[in-house]
Design an enzyme around this catalytic site. Structure first.
Site, PDB file in Angstrom:
ATOM      1  CB  VAL A   1      -1.034   0.095   0.994  1.00 43.84           C
ATOM      2  CG1 VAL A   1      -1.348   1.645   0.933  1.00 43.84           C
ATOM      3  CG2 VAL A   1      -2.168  -1.274   1.491  1.00 43.84           C
ATOM      4  N   PRO A   2       1.101   1.734  -1.255  1.00 42.26           N
ATOM      5  CG  PRO A   2       0.586   2.475  -3.203  1.00 42.26           C
ATOM      6  CD  PRO A   2       0.251   1.931  -2.084  1.00 42.26           C
ATOM      7  CB  CYS A   3       1.583   4.820   2.596  1.00 41.00           C
ATOM      8  SG  CYS A   3       2.609   4.130   3.404  1.00 41.00           S
ATOM      9  CG  HIS A   4       6.175   4.934  -1.616  1.00 46.00           C
ATOM     10  ND1 HIS A   4       5.155   3.657  -1.122  1.00 46.00           N
ATOM     11  CD2 HIS A   4       6.642   5.842  -2.795  1.00 46.00           C
ATOM     12  CE1 HIS A   4       5.607   2.938  -2.947  1.00 46.00           C
ATOM     13  NE2 HIS A   4       6.211   4.047  -3.569  1.00 46.00           N
ATOM     14  NE  ARG A   5       2.880   4.457  -5.909  1.00 48.12           N
ATOM     15  CZ  ARG A   5       2.641   3.658  -5.893  1.00 48.12           C
ATOM     16  NH1 ARG A   5       1.935   3.415  -6.921  1.00 48.12           N
ATOM     17  NH2 ARG A   5       3.579   2.122  -7.043  1.00 48.12           N
TER      18      ARG A   5
END
Length: 215
Positions: free
Chosen positions: A132-136
């Site tokens: 789940v790409p919370c870095h985006r």
């Protein structure tokens, strides 16, 4: 649940090797955490669906960090999270590879435009980063914001994604795949056409793969 010690050797110099602990339920991956310090102990591997999910996650994470995969197919299990956190992460999961959105953008999608801080807290508590790409998710002013794996790794992940074209078309079949699709792996070098967006590919006459469904 089973934990798995995973060492990912990223081929790209911007991404230093990381040691990860993974956990899963029968429904999907429940936790990805950064191991700090010693190697610790690894529980005996569990047979069955959980073991298969962990193996799938390990393979896909390694491919992602090597720039060979732009999407994940392994499921995640967010069922233990409160409703707000879970729905915020579900919105974050839809952010395309190589792009960013703001905390406020997610809050607006949730119908709570003043909840940007709460969205930030949900991203900070994301139990399955990378998949789940919370870095985006970044600040409205373009600042990085926070990241549970550290801001240096957040910046490195964003730089990695900017350097990889997420879509690959086959010049002979005119089919478009997401990078990492099994069909994409079979495209011969001379037939590979790289696209930054599915819109560009479709405007050039490519049709989406029926397996990876490029959006």
């Amino acid at each position: 649940m089973e934990q798995l010690d995973l060492r990912l050797e990223a081929e790209r110099p911007a991404l230093s090797p990381v040691r990860l602990d993974l956990a899963a339920s029968p429904a999907g991956i429940t936790r990805i955490s950064l191991r700090r310090g010693g190697s610790g102990t690894t529980p005996a591997r569990e047979a069955g669906r959980i073991s298969r999910l962990l193996d799938q996650a390990r393979k896909e994470l390694a491919e992602y960090l090597a720039g060979e995969r732009t999407f994940f197919t392994v499921p995640v299990d967010l069922s233990r999270l409160p409703d707000f956190e879970r729905t915020a992460l579900e919105v974050a999961a839809q952010i395309p590879y190589g792009e960013v959105r703001s905390y406020k953008w997610i809050a607006e999608r949730l119908g709570k435009p003043d909840a940007a801080r709460a969205v930030g807290n949900a991203m900070a508590g994301n139990p399955v980063p990378l998949i789940v790409p919370c870095h985006r998710v970044v600040k409205t002013d373009g600042g990085l914001g926070g990241y549970s794996f550290g801001l240096a790794r957040k910046e490195s992940l964003l730089n990695l994604e900017r350097s990889v074209t997420p879509y690959v078309g086959c010049a002979s079949t005119r089919i478009l795949c997401r990078r990492g699709c099994a069909h994409e792996r079979r495209i011969h070098a001379e037939a590979r056409i790289h696209f930054a967006s599915s819109t560009d590919a479709q405007s050039s006459g490519y049709r989406p793969c029926s397996v990876c469904h490029p959006a």
